[in-house]
Write an enzyme that holds these catalytic residues in place. Structure first.
Site, PDB file in Angstrom:
ATOM      1  N   ASP A   1       0.847  -1.189   0.000  1.00 43.26           N
ATOM      2  CA  ASP A   1       0.000   0.000   0.000  1.00 43.26           C
ATOM      3  C   ASP A   1       0.883   1.239   0.000  1.00 43.26           C
ATOM      4  O   ASP A   1       2.112   1.157   0.143  1.00 43.26           O
ATOM      5  CB  ASP A   1      -0.889   0.024   1.255  1.00 43.26           C
ATOM      6  CG  ASP A   1      -2.013  -1.003   1.175  1.00 43.26           C
ATOM      7  OD1 ASP A   1      -2.342  -1.419   0.064  1.00 43.26           O
ATOM      8  OD2 ASP A   1      -2.550  -1.364   2.238  1.00 43.26           O
TER       9      ASP A   1
ATOM     10  N   LYS B   1      -4.030   2.674  -2.332  1.00 42.90           N
ATOM     11  CA  LYS B   1      -5.287   3.383  -2.535  1.00 42.90           C
ATOM     12  C   LYS B   1      -5.180   4.763  -1.906  1.00 42.90           C
ATOM     13  O   LYS B   1      -4.621   4.919  -0.820  1.00 42.90           O
ATOM     14  CB  LYS B   1      -6.455   2.618  -1.901  1.00 42.90           C
ATOM     15  CG  LYS B   1      -6.622   1.203  -2.443  1.00 42.90           C
ATOM     16  CD  LYS B   1      -7.742   0.460  -1.734  1.00 42.90           C
ATOM     17  CE  LYS B   1      -7.880  -0.954  -2.259  1.00 42.90           C
ATOM     18  NZ  LYS B   1      -8.980  -1.693  -1.595  1.00 42.90           N
TER      19      LYS B   1
END
Length: 412
Positions: A199, A221
């Site tokens: 991530d 994200k």
């Protein structure tokens, strides 16, 4: 010179003479390696007795005799009688059986190394000439263990037996962002990785230490932009593991605290992929702490309620603030902060309730912004609060609650 050998004792009989703590440690270690352990001693200590009751070792309640060595692959002389230990090692020599003398390492034909196990490797340290020097040996072992666990080493297997078969997935909680808040176990997992699926949050700086041929897949994200869906992430994990690779899923915080780790575990298990979970330091707990906010404080509040900020707050979260029964921590709550504050005030929360926002916890530019609940949104607008951040609502967020001030208070 002492030669180091790794002995496979699984399913092979070994003898441990003695019933004290040293004998118990040796017997337990041998049994853990799969050896068929026979303990011979008139009495045994509590730890050895527990092994006997559990069926891990077999106990013969008497003094050791020469015939006990017959058929053994290894003998451990660990009685409290030095002469008895020496005698037992001589009996073993006559039968060409390796022996370890716990009281005098020079008297037996083998040495027990100080060992550490990392990444499926057992690293042992012994004195070269057999002279007993347990403190030095242990110090070297501990130094090696620390480096293997914490340094950016390449610990991937170089040779695999047979076909690759299914690999494995390791979900690693990276903590709030600072590299030194990643756990030792998480750091070791990175050293074993063939692929890292990462991530944008967490200790991404550590990826620069990986060998050049470790594949890094960025599925990060950002608020309002989910470039890679969770279903696609699940597919990547399964596909990579099915190629026989060790896949590390590096996340910010903890995999099981709003990290969708449970969904990834289920996806892997549905395809027969082994999964290991390495917990991380959740930003829900560490962010406030790093900013000097105790989530619980004697005489103030004794409970914590953690919520996500992607939608309307659940009734229990609202009730914790209205009744001042718990500290409310909201993760991923910056974009809907105004809506959350309106919801709390409309439900009857005291407008003067202390509130705080901790941005980029653990990083050099960490910042703390505080205000009463009714003024929090405007204050955050003034200073330009942005994600990633943790929102804290409750009496523990009052400035000056602790003697030490919070870190990097937003300028007035």
């Amino acid at each position: 010179m002492t030669a180091l050998l790794g002995l496979d004792l699984h399913g092979r009989p070994v003898l441990v003479a003695g019933g004290g703590p040293v004998a118990a440690r040796r017997a337990a270690g041998l049994a853990a390696d799969g050896a068929l352990v026979t303990v011979v001693a008139p009495q045994v200590c509590e730890d050895l007795h527990d092994l006997v009751v559990a069926g891990t070792v077999r106990w013969q309640e008497r003094e050791v005799a020469e015939h006990d060595v017959d058929g053994m692959w290894l003998v451990q002389a660990a009685t409290d009688d030095l002469r008895a230990n020496e005698r037992l090692c001589r009996w073993a020599d006559r039968r060409r059986v390796w022996s370890v003398n716990a009281g005098d390492s020079g008297a037996g034909s083998a040495r027990t190394p100080a060992t550490t196990t990392q990444a499926g490797l057992v690293v042992g340290v012994v004195s070269q000439d057999g002279t007993p020097d347990p403190r030095r040996v242990a110090a070297v072992r501990d130094a090696l263990a620390t480096r293997l666990a914490c340094e950016p080493l390449d610990l991937r297997p170089r040779r695999r037996a047979g076909s690759p078969g299914p690999g494995r997935v390791v979900l690693v909680g990276g903590g709030p962002g600072a590299e030194d808040l990643l756990t030792v176990r998480g750091r070791r997992a990175l050293s074993e990785a063939d692929v890292v699926v990462t991530d944008r949050l967490g200790p991404t700086g550590l990826l620069a230490d990986l060998p050049a041929d470790v594949e890094v897949v960025d599925v990060g994200k950002t608020p309002g932009l989910h470039a890679v869906s969770q279903e696609e992430i699940n597919r990547i994990l399964v596909e990579q593991a099915q190629r026989g690779r060790t896949v590390v899923r590096l996340k910010g915080g903890d995999p099981f605290v709003y990290g969708r780790g449970g969904e990834e575990v289920l996806a892997c298990r549905a395809h027969g992929i082994p999964v290991e979970v390495v917990p991380g330091v959740s930003s829900a707990l560490s962010g406030p702490g790093l900013a000097g906010i105790p989530l619980t404080h004697r005489g103030t509040v004794g409970s914590v309620h953690v919520a996500h900020g992607h939608g309307v707050l659940e009734p229990a979260a609202v009730a914790s603030v209205v009744g001042r029964s718990a500290t409310l921590v909201i993760l991923m709550g910056v974009s809907l902060l105004a809506e959350h504050v309106d919801q709390l005030l409309a439900a009857g929360a005291d407008p003067r309730t202390p509130a705080a926002v901790v941005e980029r916890a653990s990083l050099p530019d960490q910042r703390l912004t505080t205000a009463p609940l009714e003024g929090l949104v405007e204050r955050c607008r003034e200073v330009g609060v942005a994600a990633p951040a943790v929102v804290v609502v409750g009496d523990v967020a009052a400035p000056g609650l602790l003697e030490e001030p919070g870190l990097l208070e937003a300028p007035a």
